[in-house]
Design an enzyme around this catalytic site. Structure first.
Site, PDB file in Angstrom:
ATOM      1  CB  CYS A 116     -10.408  -0.752   6.000  1.00 41.79           C
ATOM      2  SG  CYS A 116      -8.922  -1.640   5.540  1.00 41.79           S
ATOM      3  CG  HIS A 117      -4.230   1.764   7.237  1.00 41.47           C
ATOM      4  ND1 HIS A 117      -3.738   2.342   8.374  1.00 41.47           N
ATOM      5  CD2 HIS A 117      -3.430   2.176   6.231  1.00 41.47           C
ATOM      6  CE1 HIS A 117      -2.675   3.049   8.073  1.00 41.47           C
ATOM      7  NE2 HIS A 117      -2.458   2.969   6.775  1.00 41.47           N
ATOM      8  CB  THR A 118      -7.411  -0.137   2.240  1.00 43.13           C
ATOM      9  OG1 THR A 118      -6.589  -1.179   2.790  1.00 43.13           O
ATOM     10  CG2 THR A 118      -7.174  -0.054   0.752  1.00 43.13           C
ATOM     11  CG  HIS A 163     -12.813  -1.624   1.426  1.00 41.78           C
ATOM     12  ND1 HIS A 163     -12.237  -0.473   1.909  1.00 41.78           N
ATOM     13  CD2 HIS A 163     -12.089  -2.649   1.947  1.00 41.78           C
ATOM     14  CE1 HIS A 163     -11.205  -0.783   2.675  1.00 41.78           C
ATOM     15  NE2 HIS A 163     -11.106  -2.103   2.730  1.00 41.78           N
ATOM     16  CD  GLU A 164     -13.746  -3.649   7.703  1.00 44.00           C
ATOM     17  OE1 GLU A 164     -12.620  -4.152   7.505  1.00 44.00           O
ATOM     18  OE2 GLU A 164     -13.980  -2.918   8.673  1.00 44.00           O
ATOM     19  CB  CYS A 196     -17.456 -14.208 -11.739  1.00 50.23           C
ATOM     20  SG  CYS A 196     -16.076 -15.007 -12.591  1.00 50.23           S
ATOM     21  CB  CYS A 235     -12.999 -15.135 -14.560  1.00 46.05           C
ATOM     22  SG  CYS A 235     -12.271 -15.017 -12.913  1.00 46.05           S
ATOM     23  CB  CYS A 238     -13.416 -17.868 -10.454  1.00 50.63           C
ATOM     24  SG  CYS A 238     -13.881 -16.344  -9.609  1.00 50.63           S
ATOM     25  CB  CYS A 250     -12.963 -12.934  -9.057  1.00 52.54           C
ATOM     26  SG  CYS A 250     -14.227 -12.692 -10.312  1.00 52.54           S
ATOM     27  NE  ARG A 277      -8.194  -4.946  -9.182  1.00 47.88           N
ATOM     28  CZ  ARG A 277      -8.069  -3.623  -9.160  1.00 47.88           C
ATOM     29  NH1 ARG A 277      -8.924  -2.861  -9.827  1.00 47.88           N
ATOM     30  NH2 ARG A 277      -7.098  -3.054  -8.482  1.00 47.88           N
ATOM     31  CB  CYS A 297     -11.844  -5.439   4.684  1.00 49.09           C
ATOM     32  SG  CYS A 297     -10.103  -5.297   4.189  1.00 49.09           S
ATOM     33  NE  ARG A 334     -11.747  -2.198  10.239  1.00 49.25           N
ATOM     34  CZ  ARG A 334     -10.505  -2.258   9.796  1.00 49.25           C
ATOM     35  NH1 ARG A 334      -9.537  -1.606  10.395  1.00 49.25           N
ATOM     36  NH2 ARG A 334     -10.229  -2.947   8.694  1.00 49.25           N
TER      37      ARG A 334
HETATM   38  P1  NAD Z   1      -3.521  -0.112  11.381  1.00 49.44           P
HETATM   39  O1  NAD Z   1      -3.100   1.287  11.187  1.00 49.44           O
HETATM   40  O2  NAD Z   1      -4.706  -0.429  12.235  1.00 49.44           O
HETATM   41  O3  NAD Z   1      -2.294  -0.963  11.988  1.00 49.44           O
HETATM   42  C1  NAD Z   1      -0.960  -0.825  11.601  1.00 49.44           C
HETATM   43  C2  NAD Z   1      -0.095  -1.106  12.837  1.00 49.44           C
HETATM   44  O4  NAD Z   1       1.267  -1.106  12.415  1.00 49.44           O
HETATM   45  C3  NAD Z   1      -0.249  -0.045  13.924  1.00 49.44           C
HETATM   46  O5  NAD Z   1      -0.529  -0.657  15.156  1.00 49.44           O
HETATM   47  C4  NAD Z   1       1.115   0.653  13.928  1.00 49.44           C
HETATM   48  O6  NAD Z   1       1.490   1.111  15.220  1.00 49.44           O
HETATM   49  C5  NAD Z   1       2.022  -0.454  13.424  1.00 49.44           C
HETATM   50  N1  NAD Z   1       3.269   0.004  12.829  1.00 49.44           N
HETATM   51  C6  NAD Z   1       3.457   1.086  12.039  1.00 49.44           C
HETATM   52  N2  NAD Z   1       4.761   1.183  11.695  1.00 49.44           N
HETATM   53  C7  NAD Z   1       5.394   0.143  12.276  1.00 49.44           C
HETATM   54  C8  NAD Z   1       6.741  -0.291  12.286  1.00 49.44           C
HETATM   55  N3  NAD Z   1       7.701   0.370  11.650  1.00 49.44           N
HETATM   56  N4  NAD Z   1       7.038  -1.414  12.979  1.00 49.44           N
HETATM   57  C9  NAD Z   1       6.063  -2.086  13.651  1.00 49.44           C
HETATM   58  N5  NAD Z   1       4.779  -1.701  13.696  1.00 49.44           N
HETATM   59  C10 NAD Z   1       4.438  -0.608  12.995  1.00 49.44           C
HETATM   60  O7  NAD Z   1      -3.737  -0.711   9.931  1.00 49.44           O
HETATM   61  P2  NAD Z   1      -4.519  -2.049   9.534  1.00 49.44           P
HETATM   62  O8  NAD Z   1      -5.951  -1.736   9.338  1.00 49.44           O
HETATM   63  O9  NAD Z   1      -4.154  -3.139  10.474  1.00 49.44           O
HETATM   64  O10 NAD Z   1      -3.894  -2.331   8.096  1.00 49.44           O
HETATM   65  C11 NAD Z   1      -2.550  -2.746   7.962  1.00 49.44           C
HETATM   66  C12 NAD Z   1      -2.149  -2.765   6.503  1.00 49.44           C
HETATM   67  O11 NAD Z   1      -2.866  -3.788   5.818  1.00 49.44           O
HETATM   68  C13 NAD Z   1      -2.473  -1.465   5.748  1.00 49.44           C
HETATM   69  O12 NAD Z   1      -1.405  -1.203   4.870  1.00 49.44           O
HETATM   70  C14 NAD Z   1      -3.733  -1.828   4.973  1.00 49.44           C
HETATM   71  O13 NAD Z   1      -3.896  -1.015   3.840  1.00 49.44           O
HETATM   72  C15 NAD Z   1      -3.430  -3.262   4.612  1.00 49.44           C
HETATM   73  N6  NAD Z   1      -4.563  -4.110   4.239  1.00 49.44           N
HETATM   74  C16 NAD Z   1      -4.313  -5.060   3.300  1.00 49.44           C
HETATM   75  C17 NAD Z   1      -5.314  -5.943   2.923  1.00 49.44           C
HETATM   76  C18 NAD Z   1      -5.060  -6.985   1.894  1.00 49.44           C
HETATM   77  O14 NAD Z   1      -6.017  -7.607   1.407  1.00 49.44           O
HETATM   78  N7  NAD Z   1      -3.816  -7.268   1.543  1.00 49.44           N
HETATM   79  C19 NAD Z   1      -6.593  -5.829   3.508  1.00 49.44           C
HETATM   80  C20 NAD Z   1      -6.793  -4.857   4.479  1.00 49.44           C
HETATM   81  C21 NAD Z   1      -5.774  -3.999   4.845  1.00 49.44           C
HETATM   82  N1  AHE Z   2      -6.171   0.329  -5.508  1.00 51.39           N
HETATM   83  C1  AHE Z   2      -6.740  -0.775  -4.831  1.00 51.39           C
HETATM   84  C2  AHE Z   2      -6.653  -0.606  -3.331  1.00 51.39           C
HETATM   85  C3  AHE Z   2      -5.329  -1.010  -2.835  1.00 51.39           C
HETATM   86  C4  AHE Z   2      -5.170  -2.511  -2.685  1.00 51.39           C
HETATM   87  O1  AHE Z   2      -4.093  -3.026  -2.940  1.00 51.39           O
HETATM   88  N2  AHE Z   2      -6.199  -3.237  -2.268  1.00 51.39           N
HETATM   89  C5  AHE Z   2      -6.062  -4.613  -1.839  1.00 51.39           C
HETATM   90  C6  AHE Z   2      -6.980  -4.831  -0.721  1.00 51.39           C
HETATM   91  S1  AHE Z   2      -6.713  -3.775   0.645  1.00 51.39           S
HETATM   92  C7  AHE Z   2      -8.169  -3.920   1.443  1.00 51.39           C
HETATM   93  O2  AHE Z   2      -8.178  -3.142   2.537  1.00 51.39           O
HETATM   94  C8  AHE Z   2      -6.462  -5.618  -2.896  1.00 51.39           C
HETATM   95  O3  AHE Z   2      -7.023  -6.639  -2.623  1.00 51.39           O
HETATM   96  N3  AHE Z   2      -6.138  -5.432  -4.074  1.00 51.39           N
HETATM   97  C9  AHE Z   2      -6.463  -6.368  -5.103  1.00 51.39           C
HETATM   98  C10 AHE Z   2      -6.573  -5.660  -6.392  1.00 51.39           C
HETATM   99  O4  AHE Z   2      -6.903  -6.312  -7.364  1.00 51.39           O
HETATM  100  O5  AHE Z   2      -6.325  -4.437  -6.379  1.00 51.39           O
HETATM  101  C11 AHE Z   2      -8.213  -0.918  -5.186  1.00 51.39           C
HETATM  102  O6  AHE Z   2      -8.742  -1.973  -4.907  1.00 51.39           O
HETATM  103  O7  AHE Z   2      -8.780   0.044  -5.695  1.00 51.39           O
HETATM  104 ZN    ZN Z   3      -9.791  -3.038   3.942  1.00 47.92          ZN
END
Ligand code: NAD
Ligand code: AHE
Ligand code: ZN
Length: 370
Positions: free
Chosen positions: A40-42, A62-63, A92, A95, A98, A106, A110, A170, A365
């Site tokens: 994953c990108h993360t 994490h996936e 859990c 908490c 939850c 949860c 953490r 994920c 992916r």
């Molecule tokens: P990815 O790299 O596969 O996709 C990102 C896309 O954004 C790419 O296609 C890229 O071309 C595009 N992009 C980049 N800059 C841009 C711009 N200025 N305008 C338009 N498009 C643009 O990444 P991903 O796996 O899809 O992850 C995306 C984001 O989500 C990451 O920041 C990741 O860490 C985050 N994420 C968050 C959670 C969550 O729970 N909140 C979970 C998983 C991933």
């Molecule tokens: N430092 C964080 C990783 C960054 C983050 O914000 N993680 C998101 C999920 S991204 C998944 O690809 C998240 O859910 N965060 C919730 C939290 O409690 O941090 C880490 O998890 O180590």
């Molecule tokens: Zn992820």
């Protein structure tokens, strides 16, 4: 026992594939043989040094999906042989979080999870010389075997293929959940998705599932268009090809602004554009992207005063032990698609290639199969 893992020793350096020691599960813990893991990108975000919580040395990932090998004392919900998906957001069911109906976050483990250790404050991983290696997001799926708390494992059906359903750990859940659990998109809505990568495509298929009428995809990489159309995107916008400002263009395209917008880029300028292209009076913008350390979002308060709503979502608002097995069922019943998004299958030794493909924008992916 000894197991094989991809270890992140330093930010910005490739992972090192090596044998490591893994201690057996302690009370409330479970050892899992990981069969497949998505990159994953993360993981890249942490490996690059952009994660303020990033710790080294650690075993990232994490996936994933795998099979229970051994359970620790007091574990009642799982037994050896069960098929599972690790959860970086545990459940859990006890908490304060939850028990609150409006969050999936949860918090029971953490603090220790953020420090890269198990709930008792210690790591199960070490080098063959005995130096500790940290866990990551409570999962460490870049290891052939790992140990997790019982509350961080979703039990899934045994006929689900590991190399596909690992993505539900994920990306799939985050994207679809952002639409269904967080935004609660209604039939007939107009939506804009910024970023058509591994998350954005799942937002798009979530919007199709929810019955959205217009699904606009925005990406600077035109190669992302074809796959997004396959998953239900109705209009594609490349910001580099728009004359003038992007926001008025999108407002015009969606006849006054979108009911829902989603950031799946992690770029704070994009997050602002997403908020401002939501409809005046009722549009909601959901931040999914994780921004680098120190980054901040901004907009004029007037954007919110005039009815737009800015929200965020982690793991798509899903409660993992409850929701993940259901999403696996949706996949097995053909309600959602995963296979076309898994663009590359790699061996464990090739894991760094998965990061190279991500940097080059060539993969959606990459999945490592053990
Ligand atoms: P990815 O790299 O596969 O996709 C990102 C896309 O954004 C790419 O296609 C890229 O071309 C595009 N992009 C980049 N800059 C841009 C711009 N200025 N305008 C338009 N498009 C643009 O990444 P991903 O796996 O899809 O992850 C995306 C984001 O989500 C990451 O920041 C990741 O860490 C985050 N994420 C968050 C959670 C969550 O729970 N909140 C979970 C998983 C991933
Ligand atoms: N430092 C964080 C990783 C960054 C983050 O914000 N993680 C998101 C999920 S991204 C998944 O690809 C998240 O859910 N965060 C919730 C939290 O409690 O941090 C880490 O998890 O180590
Ligand atoms: Zn992820």
């Amino acid at each position: 026992m000894r197991t094989r893992a991809a270890v992140a020793f330093e930010a910005g350096k490739p992972l090192e594939i090596m044998d490591v020691n893994l201690e057996g599960p302690r009370a409330g813990e479970v050892m899992v043989e990981i069969k497949a893991t998505g990159i994953c990108h993360t993981d890249e975000f942490t490996l690059s040094g952009a994660d303020p919580e990033g710790l080294f040395p650690a075993i990232l990932g994490h996936e994933g999906a795998g099979v229970v090998v051994e359970v620790g004392e007091g574990v009642t919900s799982l037994k050896p042989g069960d098929h599972v998906i690790p959860l970086y957001t545990p459940e859990c069911r006890e908490c304060e979080y939850c028990l609150h109906p409006r969050t999936n976050l949860c918090q029971s483990i953490r603090e220790t999870q953020g420090r890269g250790v198990m709930p008792d404050g210690t790591s199960r991983f070490s080098t063959l010389d005995g130096d500790p290696i940290l866990h990551y997001m409570g999962c460490s799926t870049f290891s052939n075997h790992t140990v997790l708390p019982e509350i961080a494992l979703a039990k899934i059906r045994e006929d689900a293929p590991f190399d596909k359903v690992c993505y539900i750990g994920c990306g799939v859940t985050t994207g679809i959940g952002a639409v269904i659990n967080t935004a609660k998109v209604e039939i007939g809505s107009r939506a804009i998705v910024f970023g058509l990568g591994g998350i954005g495509l799942n937002v798009i298929q979530g919007l199709r599932l929810a019955g959205a009428d217009q699904i606009v995809g925005v990406d600077v990489n035109p190669d992302k268009r074809e796959m997004a159309e396959r998953f239900g995107m109705t209009d594609f916008v490349n910001p580099d090809e728009v004359e003038g400002d992007l926001v008025p263009y999108l407002i015009d395209l969606t006849k006054g602004g979108a009911d829902y917008t989603f950031d799946a880029t992690g770029n704070v300028q994009v997050m602002r554009a997403a908020l401002e292209s939501a409809h005046k009076g009722w549009g909601e913008s959901i931040i999914i992207g994780v921004a680098p350390a120190g980054a901040e979002i901004s907009t004029r308060p007037f954007q919110l005063v005039t009815g737009r709503v800015w929200r965020g979502t982690a793991f798509g608002g899903a409660r993992g032990r409850t929701d993940v097995p259901k999403i696996v069922d949706w996949y097995m019943e053909g309600k959602i698609e995963i296979d076309p998004m898994i663009t590359h299958i790699l061996s464990h030794d090739e894991i760094n290639k998965g990061f190279d493909l991500m940097h080059a924008g060539e993969s959606i992916r990459s999945v490592v199969v053990y």
